[in-house]
Design a protein around this motif. Structure first.
Motif, PDB file in Angstrom:
ATOM      1  N   LEU A  12       0.833  -1.198   0.000  1.00  0.00           N
ATOM      2  CA  LEU A  12       0.000   0.000   0.000  1.00  0.00           C
ATOM      3  C   LEU A  12       0.869   1.249   0.000  1.00  0.00           C
ATOM      4  CD1 LEU A  12      -2.462  -1.119   2.817  1.00  0.00           C
ATOM      5  CD2 LEU A  12      -2.711  -1.422   0.348  1.00  0.00           C
ATOM      6  N   THR A  13       0.318   2.337  -0.490  1.00  0.00           N
ATOM      7  CA  THR A  13       0.975   3.637  -0.373  1.00  0.00           C
ATOM      8  C   THR A  13       0.518   4.261   0.930  1.00  0.00           C
ATOM      9  OG1 THR A  13       1.060   3.925  -2.759  1.00  0.00           O
ATOM     10  CG2 THR A  13       1.243   5.916  -1.407  1.00  0.00           C
ATOM     11  N   LEU A  14       1.478   4.630   1.759  1.00  0.00           N
ATOM     12  CA  LEU A  14       1.204   5.197   3.078  1.00  0.00           C
ATOM     13  C   LEU A  14       1.162   6.718   2.987  1.00  0.00           C
ATOM     14  CD1 LEU A  14       0.893   4.891   6.149  1.00  0.00           C
ATOM     15  CD2 LEU A  14       3.387   4.651   6.285  1.00  0.00           C
ATOM     16  N   LEU A  15       0.072   7.300   3.470  1.00  0.00           N
ATOM     17  CA  LEU A  15      -0.062   8.756   3.497  1.00  0.00           C
ATOM     18  C   LEU A  15       0.307   9.232   4.890  1.00  0.00           C
ATOM     19  CD1 LEU A  15      -3.486   9.168   1.628  1.00  0.00           C
ATOM     20  CD2 LEU A  15      -1.202   8.812   0.686  1.00  0.00           C
ATOM     21  N   THR A  16       1.430   9.932   4.974  1.00  0.00           N
ATOM     22  CA  THR A  16       1.941  10.351   6.271  1.00  0.00           C
ATOM     23  C   THR A  16       2.721  11.643   6.172  1.00  0.00           C
ATOM     24  OG1 THR A  16       3.253   9.654   8.201  1.00  0.00           O
ATOM     25  CG2 THR A  16       4.071   8.980   6.045  1.00  0.00           C
ATOM     26  N   LYS A  17       2.701  12.395   7.262  1.00  0.00           N
ATOM     27  CA  LYS A  17       3.531  13.588   7.363  1.00  0.00           C
ATOM     28  C   LYS A  17       4.816  13.280   8.131  1.00  0.00           C
ATOM     29  CE  LYS A  17       3.366  18.452   8.558  1.00  0.00           C
ATOM     30  NZ  LYS A  17       2.591  19.564   9.103  1.00  0.00           N
ATOM     31  N   ASP A  18       4.904  12.094   8.684  1.00  0.00           N
ATOM     32  CA  ASP A  18       6.038  11.685   9.513  1.00  0.00           C
ATOM     33  C   ASP A  18       7.322  11.649   8.681  1.00  0.00           C
ATOM     34  OD1 ASP A  18       8.013  10.016  10.866  1.00  0.00           O
ATOM     35  OD2 ASP A  18       6.391   9.331  12.170  1.00  0.00           O
TER      36      ASP A  18
END
Length: 130
Positions: free
Chosen positions: A111-117
């Motif tokens: 999966l593509t992870l959506l994160t600001k981290d």
């Protein structure tokens, strides 16, 4: 299919302006049944709410019910494969167990992870965007 990091999930459900334009567009254009969170994100939300680190306008249990079950979002449970992956991530990754499980979930399910981290975004062994 996309995987929302805990903060991305909370912000997207709360209709805040904290998401990047790219993530906002991805969330809006991805069919609901193709959006997911790792089950550990529910625990992270509960911990933040119980410690007063997050404020929601309604009872946290109701917020969670709306954000998790009524949104149509898929919840990916922690499986033995994900647990094992989280303990053997390639390269150098930090020790936060929730982040490790979220990254392992993304890797295990491609999966593509959506994160600001920033630590996750800089980790070359997972597809992550902000």
């Amino acid at each position: 299919m996309i995987l929302l990091d805990t903060h991305t999930w909370i912000w997207s459900h709360s209709a805040t302006k904290l998401l990047s334009d790219k993530v906002t567009k991805l969330v809006q254009t991805t069919p609901t049944d193709q959006r997911a969170i790792a089950s550990i994100s529910i625990w992270e939300f509960a911990m933040m709410a119980s410690k007063g680190r997050i404020a929601v306008k309604i009872d946290p249990r109701l917020w969670l019910e709306n954000a998790a079950s009524k949104s149509g979002l898929r919840i990916i449970d922690l499986t033995p494969d994900i647990a094992m992956e989280s303990c053997s991530l390639p390269g150098d990754f930090h020790r936060d167990p929730a982040d490790r499980i979220i990254v392992a979930t993304a890797r295990t399910h491609n999966l593509t992870l959506l994160t600001k981290d920033k630590k996750i975004l800089e980790y070359p062994h997972v597809k992550a965007v902000w």
